[in-house]
Design an enzyme around this catalytic site. Structure first.
Site, mmCIF file in Angstrom:
data_model
loop_
_atom_site.group_PDB
_atom_site.id
_atom_site.type_symbol
_atom_site.label_atom_id
_atom_site.label_comp_id
_atom_site.label_asym_id
_atom_site.label_seq_id
_atom_site.Cartn_x
_atom_site.Cartn_y
_atom_site.Cartn_z
ATOM 1 N N TRP A 45 24.070 18.855 13.552
ATOM 2 C CA TRP A 45 24.164 17.522 12.937
ATOM 3 C C TRP A 45 25.609 17.112 12.743
ATOM 4 C CZ3 TRP A 45 20.106 14.899 13.770
ATOM 5 C CH2 TRP A 45 18.876 15.542 13.828
ATOM 6 N N ASP A 105 27.367 15.421 4.351
ATOM 7 C CA ASP A 105 25.956 15.293 4.715
ATOM 8 C C ASP A 105 25.216 16.431 3.999
ATOM 9 O OD1 ASP A 105 23.449 15.381 5.851
ATOM 10 O OD2 ASP A 105 24.129 15.428 7.930
ATOM 11 N N LYS A 124 13.477 16.038 2.986
ATOM 12 C CA LYS A 124 13.456 17.501 2.816
ATOM 13 C C LYS A 124 13.335 17.840 1.326
ATOM 14 C CE LYS A 124 16.464 17.479 6.764
ATOM 15 N NZ LYS A 124 15.612 17.837 7.882
HETATM 16 N N1 PMP Z 1 21.754 15.834 8.934
HETATM 17 C C1 PMP Z 1 21.073 16.968 8.667
HETATM 18 C C2 PMP Z 1 21.783 18.095 7.989
HETATM 19 C C3 PMP Z 1 19.729 17.057 9.030
HETATM 20 O O1 PMP Z 1 19.058 18.195 8.778
HETATM 21 C C4 PMP Z 1 19.097 15.972 9.663
HETATM 22 C C5 PMP Z 1 17.645 15.991 10.053
HETATM 23 N N2 PMP Z 1 17.043 17.167 10.209
HETATM 24 C C6 PMP Z 1 19.859 14.844 9.931
HETATM 25 C C7 PMP Z 1 21.175 14.804 9.549
HETATM 26 C C8 PMP Z 1 19.233 13.650 10.612
HETATM 27 O O2 PMP Z 1 18.445 13.023 9.672
HETATM 28 P P1 PMP Z 1 17.547 11.747 9.984
HETATM 29 O O3 PMP Z 1 16.441 12.219 10.844
HETATM 30 O O4 PMP Z 1 17.116 11.330 8.613
HETATM 31 O O5 PMP Z 1 18.391 10.733 10.648
#
Ligand code: PMP
Length: 395
Positions: A120, A202, A226
């Site tokens: 991510w 994040d 989550k």
């Molecule tokens: N950042 C992290 C640390 C994640 O775990 C995730 C999704 N698993 C995301 C960003 C992306 O999130 P979203 O699907 O809400 O865009």
């Protein structure tokens, strides 16, 4: 009478071996507290005695006014958030923050520094490049993102607008922890940064899994699906000077300031997702025990839960943990058997035994057990027991 049910008879409810609900180890959307799910069942039909369900109320009506106000209040209460920070409920997922952060906070000719510790975080820096120069101050890519850097390993640029990090790497199973000597204390850790440079974090997969001091960050964002609630909203915590920043022309809906000024409802917000967050915030607060703060209770429980599996991995030659021990995540535990064939067998058999969602991400392979706040200790015990049995049969 017309029916909207899918054709055919109602399928039987899948249960685990003990006849209970399936333990959902999925990385997200993840499991929710049972008390929250039961409250939702009621409120979908009739919320707070209004005779109208939560999905049907106007986002400007009194019932939703209260739902939203309590969600803000309760979120702030959990972390004792000071008044110079805004809480925003936005849309577009944590993924949209990858462009919203640089669009709002990074002037075109100024760099921003990124700490690439996982999949991510890779996505985050990719999007920031749209808005001019960026600097990768650290990357663990050559180590399959199995580690978290020490401060000495991070090389900042001269004058970054901010430093971006991801506190928990959902896919590779690493998390930033405070290190005391060589001992991992599991406390949250922010890297040392150049004086006055805000950290943007994040926190999608570990927010409120442990005590957190938001004043160490300029901004934090987290997809709700989550530890906070239902998919559809992203919680942003942002210091007021950053929320007010204007580094380029942007449409109003892309500005943090718009959401800060308009109580996160410049348009029809994701009412249901925000409402579910509100219930989860109340559940988090309810976890306090006597004088012990709710996040301390949750954190200790999370350490016990993850410990059940990490201890087993450490004592075995069959299981291999993917993350370096001092960088292990309390939320997403990544591990492998001696072969991809056995990994596949494990995923299949654990799912059949009522332990669902254990397959690792396609970019990492192996297994991943996500133990978010709502995963009961009994689920983690059941997993550890299942792993023990699997090893004795296949080791
Ligand atoms: N950042 C992290 C640390 C994640 O775990 C995730 C999704 N698993 C995301 C960003 C992306 O999130 P979203 O699907 O809400 O865009």
């Amino acid at each position: 009478m017309t029916t909207i049910s899918p054709a055919g008879s109602k399928p039987a409810v899948t249960k685990n071996a003990a006849g209970e609900r399936i333990y959902n180890f999925s990385a997200g959307p993840g499991c929710l507290p049972e008390a929250v799910l039961r409250q939702i069942q009621e409120d979908v039909f009739n919320i707070r005695g209004s005779g109208i369900g939560i999905l049907e109320h106007s986002h400007r009506a009194k019932v939703y006014d209260r739902v939203l106000a309590e969600a803000f209040e309760d979120f702030r209460k959990i972390s004792n958030l000071p008044s110079n920070y805004h809480v925003l409920f936005m849309t577009g997922g944590a993924t949209s923050q990858n462009f919203l952060v640089p669009a709002n906070l990074k002037p075109q000719d100024q760099t921003a520094d990124y700490l690439t510790t996982g999949y991510w975080a890779e996505k985050s820096i990719e999007q920031a490049k749209i808005y001019g120069p960026v600097h990768e101050a650290y990357s663990s890519k050559d180590k399959m993102h199995s580690c978290i850097p020490t401060d000495a390993q991070i090389k900042y640029s001269a004058n970054p607008a901010y430093v971006h990090m991801c506190s928990n790497n959902t896919i590779f199973g690493t998390e930033w922890h405070q290190l005391e000597g060589s001992k991992n204390t599991w406390r949250d850790r922010v890297p040392m940064t150049p004086a006055g440079v805000p950290i943007v974090c994040d926190m999608s997969s570990d927010i409120y899994s442990r005590p957190v001091d938001f004043t160490r960050y300029g901004m934090v964002y987290a997809g709700a699906q989550k530890n906070l609630g239902a998919a559809g909203t992203t919680v942003v915590v942002i210091r007021d000077d950053l929320a007010a920043k204007k580094v380029r022309e942007l449409p109003g809906m892309l500005r943090y300031e718009t959401f800060a000024k308009d109580e996160s409802r410049p348009n029809t917000p994701p009412v249901f997702a925000i409402y579910v967050c509100g219930l989860v915030f109340k559940w988090i607060l309810s976890q306090a025990e006597g004088s012990r703060h709710c996040l301390d209770v949750i954190h200790e429980r999370n350490i016990r839960k993850a410990g059940l599996v990490y201890d087993l991995i450490d004592k075995s030659t069959f299981w291999k943990g993917c993350a370096e021990p001092n960088a292990r995540s309390l939320m997403n535990l990544t591990f492998k058997t001696p072969s991809p064939e056995l990994d596949e067998k494990f995923c299949k058999e654990s799912a059949a035994a009522g332990l669902d969602g254990m397959k690792g991400h396609r970019s990492a392979g192996g297994m991943r057990a996500s133990m978010y706040n709502a995963m009961p200790e009994a689920g983690c015990k059941a997993l550890a027991e299942f792993m023990r049995e699997f090893e004795s049969k296949n080791g």
